[in-house]
Design an enzyme around this catalytic site. Structure first.
Site, PDB file in Angstrom:
ATOM      1  N   TYR A 187      -8.596  30.226 -18.238  1.00 28.57           N
ATOM      2  CA  TYR A 187      -7.328  29.612 -17.031  1.00 28.57           C
ATOM      3  C   TYR A 187      -6.628  30.176 -16.580  1.00 28.57           C
ATOM      4  CZ  TYR A 187      -3.041  27.269 -16.976  1.00 28.57           C
ATOM      5  OH  TYR A 187      -1.992  26.430 -15.755  1.00 28.57           O
TER       6      TYR A 187
ATOM      7  N   SER B 144       0.342  29.484 -12.028  1.00 27.60           N
ATOM      8  CA  SER B 144       0.727  29.866 -13.662  1.00 27.60           C
ATOM      9  C   SER B 144       1.244  31.311 -13.764  1.00 27.60           C
ATOM     10  CB  SER B 144      -0.538  29.277 -14.843  1.00 27.60           C
ATOM     11  OG  SER B 144      -0.164  29.574 -16.295  1.00 27.60           O
TER      12      SER B 144
END
Length: 156
Positions: free
Chosen positions: A81, A68
């Site tokens: 995350y 990501s």
């Protein structure tokens, strides 16, 4: 998987794509939330990769790991995350170099956010509120005024 492959053959490729996270400020997020995110997003990816690596090497295949942009640039409120996606990028970089000797391609994709359940704003608000509710009284007191002004949302 080996039972389904033709005799003596391996895999041409695998794609690892997993993403769970806890929404909230670092002080609010429990260690259990950090562990869960690491277990799914990072250790799960490593486990799958290591399990299938012999089959990938046999075919000089490819490994694609989804990370990501949050694994390249830390983003407030999604530290759990981000930690895992930084780990995916680091794992990918090391694996890429190690697999060069076997002509195995290792690729990492770091997309921005897509419209998935992870971006559901109602869910995000519930998670942030739940994390705040679980924080210690001392932590809550330290955020008096900050939460109301939502200052933590705008600092990058």
């Amino acid at each position: 998987v080996k039972k389904e492959l033709p005799e003596g053959r391996g895999l041409w490729g695998i794609v690892n794509n997993a993403g769970v996270g806890a929404q909230g400020l670092i002080e609010w997020i429990s260690m259990e939330c950090f562990r869960r995110a690491c277990q799914v997003n990072l250790f799960g990816l490593i486990d799958v990769t290591c399990h299938f690596l012999p089959l990938i090497k046999k075919e000089k295949g490819r490994i694609v790991n989804m990370a990501s942009l949050a694994g390249v640039i830390a983003v407030p409120r999604i530290a759990a995350y981000s930690v895992t996606k930084f780990g995916v990028v680091a794992f990918n970089n090391a694996l890429r170099i190690e697999m060069m000797a076997f002509n195995v391609g290792v690729h990492c994709i770091c997309p921005t956010f897509f419209a998935t359940e992870i971006l559901n704003m109602d869910r995000t608000a519930r998670e942030v509120n739940a994390q705040y509710d679980q924080a210690s009284p001392e932590v809550k007191k330290s955020y008096e005024g900050v939460v109301e002004q939502r200052k933590f949302l705008y600092h990058v």
